[in-house]
Design a protein around this motif. Structure first.
Motif, mmCIF file in Angstrom:
data_model
loop_
_atom_site.group_PDB
_atom_site.id
_atom_site.type_symbol
_atom_site.label_atom_id
_atom_site.label_comp_id
_atom_site.label_asym_id
_atom_site.label_seq_id
_atom_site.Cartn_x
_atom_site.Cartn_y
_atom_site.Cartn_z
ATOM 1 N N CYS A 98 0.854 -1.194 0.000
ATOM 2 C CA CYS A 98 0.000 0.000 0.000
ATOM 3 C C CYS A 98 0.886 1.238 0.000
ATOM 4 O O CYS A 98 1.939 1.263 0.630
ATOM 5 C CB CYS A 98 -0.891 0.004 1.241
ATOM 6 S SG CYS A 98 -2.065 1.380 1.261
ATOM 7 N N MET A 105 -0.187 4.277 0.991
ATOM 8 C CA MET A 105 -0.739 5.349 1.834
ATOM 9 C C MET A 105 0.124 5.667 3.052
ATOM 10 O O MET A 105 0.083 6.765 3.586
ATOM 11 C CB MET A 105 -2.170 4.994 2.276
ATOM 12 C CG MET A 105 -3.143 4.845 1.122
ATOM 13 S SD MET A 105 -3.401 6.393 0.227
ATOM 14 C CE MET A 105 -2.927 5.936 -1.433
ATOM 15 N N GLY A 106 0.862 4.688 3.534
ATOM 16 C CA GLY A 106 1.843 4.960 4.593
ATOM 17 C C GLY A 106 1.286 5.246 5.971
ATOM 18 O O GLY A 106 1.924 5.961 6.757
ATOM 19 N N CYS A 107 0.124 4.711 6.309
ATOM 20 C CA CYS A 107 -0.432 4.970 7.654
ATOM 21 C C CYS A 107 0.544 4.439 8.712
ATOM 22 O O CYS A 107 1.041 3.313 8.615
ATOM 23 C CB CYS A 107 -1.796 4.315 7.806
ATOM 24 S SG CYS A 107 -2.980 4.915 6.584
ATOM 25 N N PHE A 164 0.379 3.398 11.703
ATOM 26 C CA PHE A 164 0.054 2.318 12.642
ATOM 27 C C PHE A 164 -0.208 1.005 11.917
ATOM 28 O O PHE A 164 -0.687 0.046 12.518
ATOM 29 C CB PHE A 164 -1.213 2.700 13.436
ATOM 30 C CG PHE A 164 -2.312 3.149 12.537
ATOM 31 C CD1 PHE A 164 -3.123 2.229 11.917
ATOM 32 C CD2 PHE A 164 -2.494 4.491 12.261
ATOM 33 C CE1 PHE A 164 -4.108 2.634 11.035
ATOM 34 C CE2 PHE A 164 -3.490 4.908 11.385
ATOM 35 C CZ PHE A 164 -4.295 3.971 10.769
ATOM 36 N N CYS A 165 0.083 0.933 10.612
ATOM 37 C CA CYS A 165 -0.354 -0.207 9.786
ATOM 38 C C CYS A 165 0.846 -0.994 9.267
ATOM 39 O O CYS A 165 1.777 -0.429 8.690
ATOM 40 C CB CYS A 165 -1.185 0.311 8.613
ATOM 41 S SG CYS A 165 -1.572 -0.972 7.416
ATOM 42 N N THR A 181 0.866 -3.216 6.825
ATOM 43 C CA THR A 181 0.893 -3.281 5.355
ATOM 44 C C THR A 181 1.710 -2.113 4.796
ATOM 45 O O THR A 181 2.446 -2.264 3.806
ATOM 46 C CB THR A 181 -0.536 -3.228 4.773
ATOM 47 O OG1 THR A 181 -1.354 -4.174 5.443
ATOM 48 C CG2 THR A 181 -0.534 -3.513 3.289
ATOM 49 N N ALA A 182 1.568 -0.949 5.432
ATOM 50 C CA ALA A 182 2.282 0.245 4.954
ATOM 51 C C ALA A 182 3.785 0.010 4.919
ATOM 52 O O ALA A 182 4.503 0.576 4.084
ATOM 53 C CB ALA A 182 1.965 1.436 5.851
ATOM 54 N N GLY A 230 -8.590 -5.462 3.134
ATOM 55 C CA GLY A 230 -7.332 -6.177 3.372
ATOM 56 C C GLY A 230 -6.152 -5.295 3.013
ATOM 57 O O GLY A 230 -6.170 -4.086 3.258
ATOM 58 N N GLY A 253 -3.909 -2.834 1.095
ATOM 59 C CA GLY A 253 -4.082 -1.842 0.037
ATOM 60 C C GLY A 253 -5.230 -0.876 0.269
ATOM 61 O O GLY A 253 -6.102 -1.102 1.110
ATOM 62 N N GLU A 254 -5.192 0.207 -0.481
ATOM 63 C CA GLU A 254 -6.250 1.229 -0.464
ATOM 64 C C GLU A 254 -7.091 1.019 -1.729
ATOM 65 O O GLU A 254 -6.636 1.301 -2.852
ATOM 66 C CB GLU A 254 -5.598 2.623 -0.433
ATOM 67 C CG GLU A 254 -6.487 3.771 -0.833
ATOM 68 C CD GLU A 254 -7.799 3.866 -0.037
ATOM 69 O OE1 GLU A 254 -7.732 3.931 1.202
ATOM 70 O OE2 GLU A 254 -8.866 3.877 -0.671
ATOM 71 N N VAL A 291 -9.185 5.230 3.134
ATOM 72 C CA VAL A 291 -8.526 6.198 3.984
ATOM 73 C C VAL A 291 -9.085 7.607 3.694
ATOM 74 O O VAL A 291 -8.809 8.553 4.417
ATOM 75 C CB VAL A 291 -7.000 6.073 3.742
ATOM 76 C CG1 VAL A 291 -6.561 6.794 2.501
ATOM 77 C CG2 VAL A 291 -6.207 6.472 4.935
HETATM 78 S S1 SF4 Z 1 -3.664 -0.720 4.115
HETATM 79 FE FE1 SF4 Z 1 -5.129 0.846 4.879
HETATM 80 S S2 SF4 Z 1 -4.373 1.398 6.918
HETATM 81 FE FE2 SF4 Z 1 -2.699 0.320 5.856
HETATM 82 S S3 SF4 Z 1 -1.459 1.951 4.924
HETATM 83 FE FE3 SF4 Z 1 -2.954 1.285 3.389
HETATM 84 S S4 SF4 Z 1 -4.694 2.678 3.657
HETATM 85 FE FE4 SF4 Z 1 -3.444 2.874 5.502
#
Ligand code: SF4
Length: 376
Positions: free
Chosen positions: A136, A138-140, A142-143, A145-146, A183, A185-186, A219
């Motif tokens: 992903c 988006m780089g959140c 707390f995540c 996946t990021a 799951g 990804g955004e 997001v």
């Molecule tokens: S998977 Fe969702 S929470 Fe995790 S970085 Fe991507 S958008 Fe943010």
């Protein structure tokens, strides 16, 4: 013989050379499969039959599509296939949650999570959470996946394939009550494929799910959210807020710099939703970051007048990150402030924590290690 697999183009039916392209029918919509059959000189209804075999019946063996003429099945077997996922690994948590790890055609890995919900009558309601991207962008903060970074988009076929493969793994006679695009990804960063996947899942002659049994979690890519709701009305929308002011949100949800709270919430107020639809707002609670009573009051103010509910998600920990999960009392207080302000607010107990299948915990560890290695 080397086979070249295409997910889009129809083969040249006059070409008998061994290097003929093999078309992957999985992920094609009904119209595309019809066109594929017309090019083969078959009537349009053959395309509808194949579509129904793949999506309604889950058949992957072209030879078992018994209402197609044998000669056409033989020709199909030379020109096409129905790609299929087998789970590379299945992990089952203490609460019955199962995480499926799928290896894609190019070797990348994605995950889906199946969550059983026991009902009072002894039956089980099943939900499936599917991925829309490998990694992903988006780089959140707390995540997990990021931490993989963005690797690539999934095709509509690869998104739906997770559902079809996971459907095969259900106990006899069971079905998925809900499917959430939540799951890896955004999904709105992969809008076209996400919309196409929704269409495949809701097509009455295909999987046939009601749109209201699907939910897309985002997001908050405001313009694409509006486009998504216009394209596939009736699908549930969950917007991840995670903070009640732009400064805090900008630190933990980087896309906030591009689509700040005001823009997201204005979009939410103007979404063309049906009367009975309401937006779900997701809020991951991080101790000392966004979980104060003041944050709760600000959030209640922001959401005033929006038909919605709020899901509070105490953060699911993973190593090497400095956040902490708030105490239950703090979570309870946050919720109390929201409900006293007239909002429907729920604390969602994470499922599959012990197998790292809970929200924000899906990731390919090798990709994370690769990325960390490149940075050091
Ligand atoms: S998977 Fe969702 S929470 Fe995790 S970085 Fe991507 S958008 Fe943010």
């Amino acid at each position: 013989m080397e086979l070249m697999v295409s997910t889009k183009n129809s083969p040249d039916w006059r070409d008998d050379s061994p290097a003929q392209e093999i078309t992957d029918l999985k992920g094609m919509g009904e119209e595309e499969i019809i066109e594929f059959c017309l090019e083969a000189g078959e009537p349009a209804y053959r395309g509808r039959q194949i579509f129904s075999w793949i999506y309604a019946k889950g058949e992957t063996d072209l030879d078992r599509m018994s209402d197609l003429p044998r000669a056409f099945r033989e020709e199909l077997a030379r020109r096409a296939r129905v790609g299929w996922l087998e789970p590379e690994k299945v992990e089952k948590g203490a609460d019955g949650t199962e995480k499926f790890l799928w290896r894609l055609g190019d070797g990348n890995l994605v995950e889906s999570v199946r969550v059983p919900m026991p009902l009072p009558d002894g039956k089980t309601r099943w939900s499936l959470c599917i991925s829309t991207q490998v990694g992903c962008a988006m780089g959140c903060a707390f995540c997990l996946t990021a931490k993989m970074g963005f690797v690539r988009q999934l095709s509509a076929g690869e998104i739906v394939e997770q559902f079809l493969a996971a459907r095969r793994l259900l106990p006899e006679g069971e079905r998925y009550h809900n499917v959430v695009f939540m799951g890896m990804g955004e999904p709105l960063d992969n809008l076209e494929a996400s919309v196409a996947a929704v269409r495949l899942l809701t097509h009455p002659k295909g999987v046939g799910m009601s749109p209201r049994r699907l939910t897309l979690s985002t997001v908050g890519i405001a313009p694409k959210l509006l486009e998504f709701v216009r394209e596939v009305p009736g699908v549930g929308v969950a917007v991840s807020l995670h903070a009640a002011d732009d400064v805090t949100r900008g630190k933990i949800v980087p896309p906030n710099r591009k689509w700040p709270l005001n823009e997201i919430l204005t979009t939410c107020r103007n979404l063309p939703l049906s009367e009975r639809q309401r937006i779900t707002f997701e809020y991951v609670l991080l101790s000392g970051v966004n979980d104060s009573p003041e944050d709760a009051r600000k959030l209640a103010g922001l959401l005033r007048g929006i038909r919605c509910k709020v899901n509070l998600l105490p953060w699911n920990p993973f190593p090497d990150v400095s956040f902490e999960r708030p105490a239950d009392s703090r979570v309870g207080e946050f919720r109390r402030i929201l409900t006293q302000s007239g909002l429907d607010a729920f604390v969602r107990q994470s499922k599959g924590l012990d197998i790292r299948a809970a929200c924000g915990q899906l990731a390919d560890d090798d990709k994370i290690a690769d990325r960390a290695g490149r940075r050091s």
